[in-house]
Design a protein around this motif. Structure first.
Motif, PDB file in Angstrom:
ATOM      1  N   LEU A 102       0.805  -1.225   0.000  1.00 38.20           N
ATOM      2  CA  LEU A 102       0.000   0.000   0.000  1.00 38.20           C
ATOM      3  C   LEU A 102       0.837   1.273   0.000  1.00 38.20           C
ATOM      4  CD1 LEU A 102      -2.720  -1.121   2.556  1.00 38.20           C
ATOM      5  CD2 LEU A 102      -2.898  -1.046   0.052  1.00 38.20           C
ATOM      6  N   ILE A 103       2.141   1.139   0.143  1.00 37.39           N
ATOM      7  CA  ILE A 103       3.010   2.314   0.169  1.00 37.39           C
ATOM      8  C   ILE A 103       3.183   2.855  -1.247  1.00 37.39           C
ATOM      9  CG2 ILE A 103       5.339   3.134   0.686  1.00 37.39           C
ATOM     10  CD1 ILE A 103       5.418   0.985   2.901  1.00 37.39           C
ATOM     11  N   ASP A 104       2.945   4.146  -1.400  1.00 40.60           N
ATOM     12  CA  ASP A 104       3.141   4.791  -2.694  1.00 40.60           C
ATOM     13  C   ASP A 104       4.624   5.080  -2.894  1.00 40.60           C
ATOM     14  OD1 ASP A 104       0.452   4.841  -3.452  1.00 40.60           O
ATOM     15  OD2 ASP A 104       0.097   6.685  -2.326  1.00 40.60           O
ATOM     16  N   VAL A 105       5.166   4.521  -3.942  1.00 44.90           N
ATOM     17  CA  VAL A 105       6.568   4.737  -4.287  1.00 44.90           C
ATOM     18  C   VAL A 105       6.592   5.332  -5.685  1.00 44.90           C
ATOM     19  CG1 VAL A 105       8.834   3.666  -4.573  1.00 44.90           C
ATOM     20  CG2 VAL A 105       7.221   2.722  -2.900  1.00 44.90           C
TER      21      VAL A 105
ATOM     22  N   LEU B 276      18.060   8.741  -4.061  1.00 42.44           N
ATOM     23  CA  LEU B 276      17.494   7.502  -3.520  1.00 42.44           C
ATOM     24  C   LEU B 276      17.626   7.443  -1.997  1.00 42.44           C
ATOM     25  CD1 LEU B 276      18.317   4.652  -6.045  1.00 42.44           C
ATOM     26  CD2 LEU B 276      16.249   6.005  -5.786  1.00 42.44           C
ATOM     27  N   THR B 277      18.705   7.995  -1.479  1.00 40.30           N
ATOM     28  CA  THR B 277      18.865   8.066  -0.023  1.00 40.30           C
ATOM     29  C   THR B 277      17.759   8.928   0.570  1.00 40.30           C
ATOM     30  OG1 THR B 277      21.262   7.786  -0.221  1.00 40.30           O
ATOM     31  CG2 THR B 277      20.438   8.721   1.848  1.00 40.30           C
ATOM     32  N   ASN B 278      17.494  10.074  -0.042  1.00 41.98           N
ATOM     33  CA  ASN B 278      16.407  10.938   0.427  1.00 41.98           C
ATOM     34  C   ASN B 278      15.059  10.235   0.328  1.00 41.98           C
ATOM     35  OD1 ASN B 278      18.111  13.060   1.069  1.00 41.98           O
ATOM     36  ND2 ASN B 278      17.922  14.000  -0.944  1.00 41.98           N
ATOM     37  N   LEU B 279      14.823   9.546  -0.782  1.00 41.79           N
ATOM     38  CA  LEU B 279      13.578   8.791  -0.940  1.00 41.79           C
ATOM     39  C   LEU B 279      13.434   7.770   0.185  1.00 41.79           C
ATOM     40  CD1 LEU B 279      11.071   7.825  -2.644  1.00 41.79           C
ATOM     41  CD2 LEU B 279      12.666   6.256  -3.775  1.00 41.79           C
ATOM     42  N   GLY B 280      14.499   7.030   0.439  1.00 40.96           N
ATOM     43  CA  GLY B 280      14.456   6.003   1.466  1.00 40.96           C
ATOM     44  C   GLY B 280      14.225   6.554   2.860  1.00 40.96           C
ATOM     45  N   LEU B 281      14.942   7.607   3.214  1.00 41.74           N
ATOM     46  CA  LEU B 281      14.827   8.150   4.569  1.00 41.74           C
ATOM     47  C   LEU B 281      13.564   8.977   4.766  1.00 41.74           C
ATOM     48  CD1 LEU B 281      18.528   9.249   5.219  1.00 41.74           C
ATOM     49  CD2 LEU B 281      17.370   7.225   6.120  1.00 41.74           C
ATOM     50  N   GLN B 282      13.220   9.798   3.777  1.00 46.47           N
ATOM     51  CA  GLN B 282      12.109  10.736   3.950  1.00 46.47           C
ATOM     52  C   GLN B 282      10.756  10.117   3.614  1.00 46.47           C
ATOM     53  OE1 GLN B 282      12.919  13.561   5.451  1.00 46.47           O
ATOM     54  NE2 GLN B 282      15.062  12.923   5.304  1.00 46.47           N
ATOM     55  N   LYS B 283      10.623   9.585   2.407  1.00 47.69           N
ATOM     56  CA  LYS B 283       9.309   9.104   1.961  1.00 47.69           C
ATOM     57  C   LYS B 283       8.999   7.692   2.467  1.00 47.69           C
ATOM     58  CE  LYS B 283       6.120   8.803  -1.832  1.00 47.69           C
ATOM     59  NZ  LYS B 283       4.944   8.985  -1.023  1.00 47.69           N
ATOM     60  N   LEU B 284       9.988   6.803   2.366  1.00 47.14           N
ATOM     61  CA  LEU B 284       9.753   5.413   2.749  1.00 47.14           C
ATOM     62  C   LEU B 284      10.012   5.158   4.236  1.00 47.14           C
ATOM     63  CD1 LEU B 284      11.241   3.661  -0.407  1.00 47.14           C
ATOM     64  CD2 LEU B 284       8.884   4.361   0.044  1.00 47.14           C
ATOM     65  N   LYS B 285      10.585   6.152   4.897  1.00 44.75           N
ATOM     66  CA  LYS B 285      10.793   6.110   6.353  1.00 44.75           C
ATOM     67  C   LYS B 285      11.724   4.987   6.805  1.00 44.75           C
ATOM     68  CE  LYS B 285       7.777   9.442   6.870  1.00 44.75           C
ATOM     69  NZ  LYS B 285       8.278  10.779   6.731  1.00 44.75           N
ATOM     70  N   PHE B 286      12.701   4.632   5.943  1.00 43.94           N
ATOM     71  CA  PHE B 286      13.700   3.673   6.383  1.00 43.94           C
ATOM     72  C   PHE B 286      14.523   4.308   7.490  1.00 43.94           C
ATOM     73  CE2 PHE B 286      13.342   1.866   1.937  1.00 43.94           C
ATOM     74  CZ  PHE B 286      12.691   0.715   2.340  1.00 43.94           C
ATOM     75  N   ARG B 287      14.879   3.501   8.450  1.00 43.87           N
ATOM     76  CA  ARG B 287      15.672   3.991   9.574  1.00 43.87           C
ATOM     77  C   ARG B 287      17.158   3.700   9.373  1.00 43.87           C
ATOM     78  NH1 ARG B 287      12.148   4.303  14.461  1.00 43.87           N
ATOM     79  NH2 ARG B 287      14.099   4.101  15.578  1.00 43.87           N
ATOM     80  N   ARG B 288      17.459   2.886   8.367  1.00 46.67           N
ATOM     81  CA  ARG B 288      18.848   2.537   8.074  1.00 46.67           C
ATOM     82  C   ARG B 288      18.959   2.237   6.582  1.00 46.67           C
ATOM     83  NH1 ARG B 288      23.419   0.263  10.439  1.00 46.67           N
ATOM     84  NH2 ARG B 288      24.506  -1.219   9.108  1.00 46.67           N
ATOM     85  N   ILE B 289      19.980   2.799   5.964  1.00 44.65           N
ATOM     86  CA  ILE B 289      20.295   2.478   4.574  1.00 44.65           C
ATOM     87  C   ILE B 289      21.775   2.120   4.524  1.00 44.65           C
ATOM     88  CG2 ILE B 289      20.443   3.312   2.198  1.00 44.65           C
ATOM     89  CD1 ILE B 289      18.111   5.195   2.816  1.00 44.65           C
ATOM     90  N   GLU B 290      22.074   1.009   3.884  1.00 47.36           N
ATOM     91  CA  GLU B 290      23.454   0.549   3.754  1.00 47.36           C
ATOM     92  C   GLU B 290      23.913   0.634   2.309  1.00 47.36           C
ATOM     93  OE1 GLU B 290      23.758  -3.509   5.036  1.00 47.36           O
ATOM     94  OE2 GLU B 290      23.317  -3.021   7.134  1.00 47.36           O
TER      95      GLU B 290
END
Length: 187
Positions: free
Chosen positions: A5-8, A126-140
């Motif tokens: 259901l997450i809009d990407v 993509l880092t911004n997308l991951g942290l801001q929109k997708l709310k990932f707490r960690r990106i490697e």
């Protein structure tokens, strides 16, 4: 919430680039040509590209990436120059773990466009997308310790080198043990 259901976004724009999900029939042709043009560099670092895949194999790879995108299992983007529409490379959020809320970023570039900052620009987005929109707490970002061009990207973007795993993997050609650098950024 169920990740399906997450809009990407299927397309993202930066100052110079358009990143879009592989969804068009024929994407395999342009990606295949870039692989052919860049095979000497790619085969040093990616086991996937020890030989040049056929156009059909490349198209299948991209269509499966689109399916994974829709299933919210990974998010591969094809990178194009905004003004010329030249294919630059690919970057993806993969190894997604929704329970922990983390992922890994992977990338490769068409050799003729390296050293121009395009991949750094794409990975930053993509880092911004991951942290801001997708709310990932960690990106490697993981890469072989001797792949200095790849290592320079997380270093420029403020990722922290958490450590180097010694004798962690095989080289792309499978001939020797290699060390893996692990970079991360957390929210």
């Amino acid at each position: 919430m169920d990740p399906i259901l997450i809009d990407v976004p299927l397309q993202i724009e930066t100052d110079r680039l358009i990143l879009r999900a592989p969804q068009q029939a024929g994407d395999g042709n342009v990606v295949h040509q870039a692989i052919k043009d860049s095979i000497n560099e790619l085969k040093q670092w990616l086991s996937l590209f020890q030989a040049i895949p056929t156009v059909e194999e490349t198209e299948i790879l991209l269509r499966n990436a689109h399916i994974d995108f829709l299933k919210r299992e990974s998010f591969r983007y094809l990178i194009f120059h905004k003004d010329t529409n030249d294919f630059i490379g690919t970057a993806s959020l993969h190894r997604v773990n929704w329970k922990i809320s983390k992922c890994e970023i992977g990338y490769w570039i068409n050799s003729q466009f390296s050293s121009k900052g395009y991949m750094t620009e794409a990975v930053s987005e993509l880092t911004n997308l991951g942290l801001q929109k997708l709310k990932f707490r960690r990106i490697e970002i993981r890469c072989e310790s001797t792949n200095y061009k790849s290592r320079s990207i997380p270093e420029k973007l403020g990722f922290e080198l958490e450590g180097t795993l010694r004798n962690d993997d095989l080289s792309a050609d499978g001939s020797k043990l290699t060390d893996t650098c692990i970079y991360s950024i957390i929210k």
